[in-house]
Design a protein around this motif. Sequence first.
Motif, short mmCIF file in Angstrom:
data_model
loop_
_atom_site.label_atom_id
_atom_site.label_comp_id
_atom_site.label_asym_id
_atom_site.label_seq_id
_atom_site.Cartn_x
_atom_site.Cartn_y
_atom_site.Cartn_z
N PHE A 9 -9.78 -17.19 -36.51
CA PHE A 9 -8.65 -18.01 -36.48
C PHE A 9 -7.52 -17.79 -37.42
O PHE A 9 -7.68 -17.06 -38.08
N SER A 10 -6.44 -18.35 -37.07
CA SER A 10 -5.17 -18.18 -38.05
C SER A 10 -4.29 -19.01 -37.53
O SER A 10 -3.81 -20.02 -37.94
N ARG A 11 -3.42 -18.51 -36.36
CA ARG A 11 -2.30 -19.33 -36.06
C ARG A 11 -2.76 -20.56 -35.19
O ARG A 11 -3.89 -20.79 -34.54
N GLU A 12 -2.15 -21.86 -35.61
CA GLU A 12 -2.50 -22.95 -34.98
C GLU A 12 -2.22 -23.22 -33.68
O GLU A 12 -1.18 -22.67 -32.98
N VAL A 13 -3.45 -23.35 -32.93
CA VAL A 13 -3.26 -23.64 -31.28
C VAL A 13 -3.76 -24.60 -30.91
O VAL A 13 -4.88 -25.22 -31.38
N ASP A 14 -2.99 -25.40 -30.18
CA ASP A 14 -2.92 -26.93 -29.67
C ASP A 14 -4.28 -26.58 -28.67
O ASP A 14 -4.41 -25.61 -27.99
N ASP A 15 -4.88 -27.74 -28.27
CA ASP A 15 -6.09 -27.80 -27.25
C ASP A 15 -5.27 -27.52 -26.11
O ASP A 15 -6.18 -26.81 -25.19
#
Length: 328
Positions: free
Chosen positions: A82-88
């Motif tokens: 994980f790292s970059r913010e990913v919306d659902d």
Amino acid sequence: MKSTPWGTQGLDASVEGLGAMGMSAFYGARDDEESTATLNRALDLGVSMIDTAEIYGPFLNEQLIGRAIGSRRDEYALATKFSREVDDDGTVGPPNGGAAYARKALERSLRNLNMETIDLYYLHRVDPNTPIEETVDAMAEFVKEGKVRYLGLSEAAPETIRKAHAVHPITAVQTEYSLFERSPEVNGVLDTTRELGIEFVAYSPLGRGVLTGAIASADELDADDFRRFSPRFASDNLTANLTVVDKVRALAGAKGVTPGQLALAWVLHQEGVVTIPGTKRRTYLEENVAAVDVVLTDDDLAALEEAAPVGVAAGERYPEAGMQQVNL
């Protein structure tokens, strides 16, 4: 396939894993049926580390792995990131190493993979706005809860690795490394992982396919293949890089192996290094796996050093924005 300890915390896996990214993202058209067959063939051949990330798709790659080999869970170690913010909904935002997002990403990856435990959980890229100690402290909680077994970092600088390791033992550090990309030898990352007993995981060990000798022009790649925008695949740079490939091809021919197998054997010969070549096809998987049996002599290593010395590749490995996210 040969196995080895990955780091010094107890993880054991094959010296050559399988990078699954290209099955679902960045490398052109998907073929889930062939990818499923490739994942299962990898396990049949003894490949026991499967590498993915939530951003591959996003989510599609984790879901594919859960469907394809979820029933064979006891045969492999699973690494995700994980790292970059990913919306659902799959919208990708900036890096987020905060505790709240780390928790959200972990729980979502477990659902997408249909698994209860992730063997190796990486911070995919260091968030420059969150202290690494804060991120690793959050990840350490997942270990205490039994949802994660071991922790890793990707594209982290030596000082960052040391700070992270002081909070919780780091099992693996993943960074691009190949005959074309030897910066870990000079920026201190390899020295740091060796000193601390951390496994160095080489991704893109085939120079994103160039070292196989199968790519002569970026025009051959799918329209949505990200390599079309890679500096090393730009026309003049690729021409220069292919002259290096020609030298590797000649050396491989003299040994009776493919250029890709020789390039992989070189990576595997390096101390404290394992690798995760990516492919979505069984034919390439089988070729890659056979590289573990290639024996390199001192003369072979000297010839490869002459053919592909440090800094030989023309062009950066990422466009400018990508280069700003590595070695942090």
